[in-house]
Design an enzyme around this catalytic site. Structure first.
Site, PDB file in Angstrom:
ATOM      1  N   LYS A   1       0.842  -1.203   0.000  1.00 23.54           N
ATOM      2  CA  LYS A   1       0.000   0.000   0.000  1.00 23.54           C
ATOM      3  C   LYS A   1       0.876   1.252   0.000  1.00 23.54           C
ATOM      4  O   LYS A   1       1.572   1.539   0.978  1.00 23.54           O
ATOM      5  CB  LYS A   1      -0.902   0.052   1.243  1.00 23.54           C
ATOM      6  CG  LYS A   1      -1.913   1.196   1.137  1.00 23.54           C
ATOM      7  CD  LYS A   1      -2.455   1.650   2.471  1.00 23.54           C
ATOM      8  CE  LYS A   1      -1.927   2.978   2.924  1.00 23.54           C
ATOM      9  NZ  LYS A   1      -2.137   4.126   2.062  1.00 23.54           N
TER      10      LYS A   1
ATOM     11  N   GLU B   1      10.304   1.458  10.037  1.00 19.91           N
ATOM     12  CA  GLU B   1      11.292   2.530   9.840  1.00 19.91           C
ATOM     13  C   GLU B   1      10.525   3.819  10.084  1.00 19.91           C
ATOM     14  O   GLU B   1       9.648   4.181   9.303  1.00 19.91           O
ATOM     15  CB  GLU B   1      11.875   2.443   8.429  1.00 19.91           C
ATOM     16  CG  GLU B   1      13.161   3.227   8.287  1.00 19.91           C
ATOM     17  CD  GLU B   1      12.921   4.634   7.823  1.00 19.91           C
ATOM     18  OE1 GLU B   1      12.896   5.531   8.701  1.00 19.91           O
ATOM     19  OE2 GLU B   1      12.728   4.849   6.627  1.00 19.91           O
TER      20      GLU B   1
ATOM     21  N   CYS C   1      13.321  11.267   6.438  1.00 23.71           N
ATOM     22  CA  CYS C   1      13.290  10.821   7.829  1.00 23.71           C
ATOM     23  C   CYS C   1      14.626  11.031   8.528  1.00 23.71           C
ATOM     24  O   CYS C   1      14.667  11.277   9.717  1.00 23.71           O
ATOM     25  CB  CYS C   1      12.858   9.364   7.907  1.00 23.71           C
ATOM     26  SG  CYS C   1      13.796   8.312   6.797  1.00 23.71           S
TER      27      CYS C   1
ATOM     28  N   GLU D   1       9.299  16.035  15.045  1.00 23.14           N
ATOM     29  CA  GLU D   1       9.626  15.896  13.625  1.00 23.14           C
ATOM     30  C   GLU D   1       8.712  16.829  12.822  1.00 23.14           C
ATOM     31  O   GLU D   1       7.497  16.652  12.809  1.00 23.14           O
ATOM     32  CB  GLU D   1       9.400  14.438  13.211  1.00 23.14           C
ATOM     33  CG  GLU D   1       9.876  14.148  11.813  1.00 23.14           C
ATOM     34  CD  GLU D   1       9.738  12.667  11.446  1.00 23.14           C
ATOM     35  OE1 GLU D   1       8.678  12.084  11.713  1.00 23.14           O
ATOM     36  OE2 GLU D   1      10.692  12.121  10.888  1.00 23.14           O
TER      37      GLU D   1
HETATM   38  P1  NDP Z   1       1.864   8.337   8.190  1.00 20.59           P
HETATM   39  O1  NDP Z   1       2.729   7.605   9.124  1.00 20.59           O
HETATM   40  O2  NDP Z   1       0.521   8.751   8.638  1.00 20.59           O
HETATM   41  O3  NDP Z   1       1.641   7.504   6.839  1.00 20.59           O
HETATM   42  C1  NDP Z   1       2.548   6.579   6.298  1.00 20.59           C
HETATM   43  C2  NDP Z   1       1.787   5.461   5.611  1.00 20.59           C
HETATM   44  O4  NDP Z   1       0.949   4.792   6.556  1.00 20.59           O
HETATM   45  C3  NDP Z   1       0.846   5.927   4.508  1.00 20.59           C
HETATM   46  O5  NDP Z   1       0.776   4.941   3.503  1.00 20.59           O
HETATM   47  C4  NDP Z   1      -0.485   6.022   5.242  1.00 20.59           C
HETATM   48  O6  NDP Z   1      -1.607   5.947   4.404  1.00 20.59           O
HETATM   49  C5  NDP Z   1      -0.409   4.803   6.135  1.00 20.59           C
HETATM   50  N1  NDP Z   1      -1.258   4.874   7.312  1.00 20.59           N
HETATM   51  C6  NDP Z   1      -1.778   5.970   7.913  1.00 20.59           C
HETATM   52  N2  NDP Z   1      -2.524   5.605   8.981  1.00 20.59           N
HETATM   53  C7  NDP Z   1      -2.492   4.254   9.043  1.00 20.59           C
HETATM   54  C8  NDP Z   1      -3.040   3.291   9.922  1.00 20.59           C
HETATM   55  N3  NDP Z   1      -3.804   3.641  10.944  1.00 20.59           N
HETATM   56  N4  NDP Z   1      -2.797   1.989   9.702  1.00 20.59           N
HETATM   57  C9  NDP Z   1      -2.011   1.607   8.673  1.00 20.59           C
HETATM   58  N5  NDP Z   1      -1.462   2.467   7.795  1.00 20.59           N
HETATM   59  C10 NDP Z   1      -1.682   3.787   7.981  1.00 20.59           C
HETATM   60  O7  NDP Z   1       2.640   9.590   7.696  1.00 20.59           O
HETATM   61  P2  NDP Z   1       2.005  10.877   6.991  1.00 20.59           P
HETATM   62  O8  NDP Z   1       2.172  10.682   5.588  1.00 20.59           O
HETATM   63  O9  NDP Z   1       0.633  11.193   7.439  1.00 20.59           O
HETATM   64  O10 NDP Z   1       2.947  11.984   7.579  1.00 20.59           O
HETATM   65  C11 NDP Z   1       2.778  12.411   8.924  1.00 20.59           C
HETATM   66  C12 NDP Z   1       4.112  12.644   9.552  1.00 20.59           C
HETATM   67  O11 NDP Z   1       4.828  11.425   9.592  1.00 20.59           O
HETATM   68  C13 NDP Z   1       5.029  13.558   8.779  1.00 20.59           C
HETATM   69  O12 NDP Z   1       4.778  14.897   9.017  1.00 20.59           O
HETATM   70  C14 NDP Z   1       6.359  13.122   9.272  1.00 20.59           C
HETATM   71  O13 NDP Z   1       6.632  13.732  10.501  1.00 20.59           O
HETATM   72  C15 NDP Z   1       6.197  11.649   9.465  1.00 20.59           C
HETATM   73  N6  NDP Z   1       6.706  10.856   8.323  1.00 20.59           N
HETATM   74  C16 NDP Z   1       7.817  10.132   8.515  1.00 20.59           C
HETATM   75  C17 NDP Z   1       8.350   9.428   7.466  1.00 20.59           C
HETATM   76  C18 NDP Z   1       9.568   8.632   7.612  1.00 20.59           C
HETATM   77  O14 NDP Z   1      10.122   8.178   6.624  1.00 20.59           O
HETATM   78  N7  NDP Z   1      10.041   8.400   8.814  1.00 20.59           N
HETATM   79  C19 NDP Z   1       7.758   9.465   6.136  1.00 20.59           C
HETATM   80  C20 NDP Z   1       6.551  10.232   6.049  1.00 20.59           C
HETATM   81  C21 NDP Z   1       6.071  10.889   7.124  1.00 20.59           C
HETATM   82  P3  NDP Z   1      -2.254   7.289   3.814  1.00 20.59           P
HETATM   83  O15 NDP Z   1      -1.251   7.865   2.925  1.00 20.59           O
HETATM   84  O16 NDP Z   1      -3.437   6.775   3.106  1.00 20.59           O
HETATM   85  O17 NDP Z   1      -2.564   8.143   4.994  1.00 20.59           O
END
Ligand code: NDP
Length: 503
Positions: free
Chosen positions: A182, A257, A291, A391
């Site tokens: 996904k 991660e 990240c 973050e």
């Molecule tokens: P999320 O952690 O919310 O999303 C990452 C993935 O998880 C997306 O595919 C998302 O789907 C999915 N997801 C969201 N909620 C659920 C759930 N309850 N169960 C299973 N899967 C889920 O990150 P965001 O994109 O919303 O970003 C929010 C914050 O996260 C950022 O501002 C940043 O601080 C951090 N982040 C960290 C990253 C890293 O690499 N460490 C990468 C991206 C974000 P969907 O897209 O449909 O919401």
């Protein structure tokens, strides 16, 4: 009909509900495409297909050379489609075309090629010491057999859609697993292109499934599905912890991660020109939406003022503009929501510390409808401030003063995260001593951001569980079976039986 359909059991397909959602170009705010909006029933279909393909299909049983060849062909096709994939990545997720071509597509292809090679060259059998019941007694041969885990659920974020997909898909497929993948909702398009490539090279139906749709339904359904054996996730710490909880009732293997707030330590003997460019590279590459970005600079007080001036000067030279123009240094942030997050944190930062550059949206010259933000630097930050602890995932650098190396290390380690970090110094032995005291999974000395398919990447503390990339990233998609081979078929020769039978 959606412009982009999901890929399940070897077919491109609409969601069972028939619903779709729009994805937008962050440079213009305009709609880019409609994408099928999956739900739980689509995850059920995908898991059933992946289960069949794993339990009875050819993929896990295929000759290693044949399976590696298909994974390698994926890498080659990704490389051959560089222009199309890079353009799509930028239109869907922002960034810049320079980053997309030199970074995203190249690394994505390289990861598939490397895991094809690992599958061919790493033995799936390893000797163990002979087993002896008691010292001095003859030993019995033992060995390990590595096997694929099964159906792997994989969930990725929006910041590097192609690269994140390759880190998940390539090792899982090379090791003989089947996947239900996904992508982030707002950047799903290039993952669907990877599904098309998997289809074209002839990966059997059910091995690769890509279900698009919201994390709250599709992601949760994958993480909790009884037919899924392992979940691999990259994203926020908050969602990572939720995934662990969802995976717990069926005791799935989990790789996470997660977030970071990495520190870049600058010593006073540093080449200031190197440190200024280096800290900005560590922070502002891809607008800080990485990240492992070094968004906290911990600078020795003796060079603090000079470094601040140099960094301000250099940050002002970064060209913000059309992400498809090769001359652009900073494209748009990924979404309005991410822009809102950055604006919110900058307002907090203005109360906590001293804003010395940026601190506002970039406008004019065709930027007004996109999600552009100026590189922003805060001086005199206290490590306890929100902008130093949370973050932000945007182009915001918090600069903190330290009196010596010991204080700098203490500040760097005072974080719930432990993903990465950097040391900028002319004295390599001193830099290594600092690096070895930092509680994080990756440290660069006089560099930042360099991740590669042969180098394991994982987080300390709340930055993650397990490793991706490298041989560890390959083994993370295998189960280890110990096999004990006693070739003595005489019942009287088995001393162990005397532990049960008294006569
Ligand atoms: P999320 O952690 O919310 O999303 C990452 C993935 O998880 C997306 O595919 C998302 O789907 C999915 N997801 C969201 N909620 C659920 C759930 N309850 N169960 C299973 N899967 C889920 O990150 P965001 O994109 O919303 O970003 C929010 C914050 O996260 C950022 O501002 C940043 O601080 C951090 N982040 C960290 C990253 C890293 O690499 N460490 C990468 C991206 C974000 P969907 O897209 O449909 O919401």
């Amino acid at each position: 009909m959606s412009d982009y359909q999901m890929y399940i059991d070897g077919e491109f397909t609409e969601a069972e509900s028939g619903e779709s959602y729009a994805t937008y170009n962050p440079a213009t705010g305009e709609k880019l495409a409609d994408v099928a909006k999956g739900g739980r029933e689509d995850v059920d279909r995908a898991v059933a297909a992946a289960r069949r393909a794993f339990d009875t299909g050819p993929w896990p049983r295929m000759d290693v050379k044949e399976r590696s060849a298909l994974v390698r062909q994926m890498g080659e096709r990704i490389q051959a489609n560089m222009d199309t994939l890079a353009q799509l990545e930028v239109k869907d997720g922002g960034g810049t075309i320079r980053k997309a071509m030199m970074g995203d597509v190249n690394m994505c292809a390289g990861v598939f090629l490397k895991y094809a090679e690992y599958n061919e060259t790493l033995s799936d059998v390893e000797d163990l010491p002979d087993y002896s019941l008691m010292p001095g007694l003859p030993g019995v041969p033992n060995y390990l057999k590595y096997e694929p885990i099964g159906v792997c659920g994989q969930i990725t974020p929006w910041n590097f859609p192609l690269i994140m997909a390759s880190w998940k898909m390539a090792p899982a497929l090379a090791a003989g697993n089947t996947i239900v993948f996904k992508p982030a909702s707002i950047t799903s398009l290039t993952a669907l292109e990877l599904a098309r490539i998997a289809d074209e090279v002839g990966i059997p139906p059910g091995v690769v499934n890509v279900v698009t749709g919201p994390g709250g339904t599709v992601g949760e359904a994958i993480a909790s599905h009884p037919g899924v054996d392992k979940v691999a996730f990259t994203g926020s710490t908050e969602v990572g912890s939720r995934i662990m909880a969802l995976a717990a009732p069926t005791v799935k293997k989990v790789t996470l991660e997660l977030g970071g707030k990495s520190a870049a330590i600058v010593t006073e003997d540093v080449n200031l020109e190197l440190a200024a460019k280096g800290v900005l590279w560590g922070t502002f590459f891809h607008n800080g939406q990485v990240c492992e970005s070094g968004t906290r600079a911990v600078v020795n007080e003796k060079v603090y003022d000079d470094l601040m001036s140099l960094m301000q000067e250099k940050a002002a030279t970064l060209k913000i503009g059309d992400p498809l123009d090769f001359a652009t240094d900073e494209g748009p942030l990924v979404s309005q929501a991410q822009l809102d997050t950055v604006e919110r944190y900058v307002e907090i930062g203005k109360k906590e510390a001293k804003l010395v550059c940026g601190g506002e949206r970039a406008t004019g010259d065709g930027l007004d409808n996109g999600y552009f933000y100026k590189p922003t630097i805060f001086a005199d930050v206290d490590n306890g401030d929100k902008i130093a602890q949370e973050e932000i995932f945007g182009p915001v650098l918090s600069v903190i003063k330290a009196k010596d190396d010991a204080e700098a290390v203490g500040i760097a380690n005072d974080s719930m995260y432990g993903l990465a970090g950097a040391v900028w110094s002319n004295d390599i032995e001193r830099a290594k001593a600092i690096a070895e005291q930092m509680r994080t999974g990756t440290i660069w000395i006089n560099e930042h951001h360099l991740l590669g398919p042969e180098h394991p990447f994982g987080g300390y503390k709340q930055s993650g569980v397990g490793y991706e990339m490298g041989i560890d990233g390959y083994r993370a998609y295998q189960s280890k079976k110990r096999i004990h081979v006693d070739s003595n078929t005489d019942p009287n020769a088995h001393m162990t039986f005397s532990l049960l039978f008294s006569s």
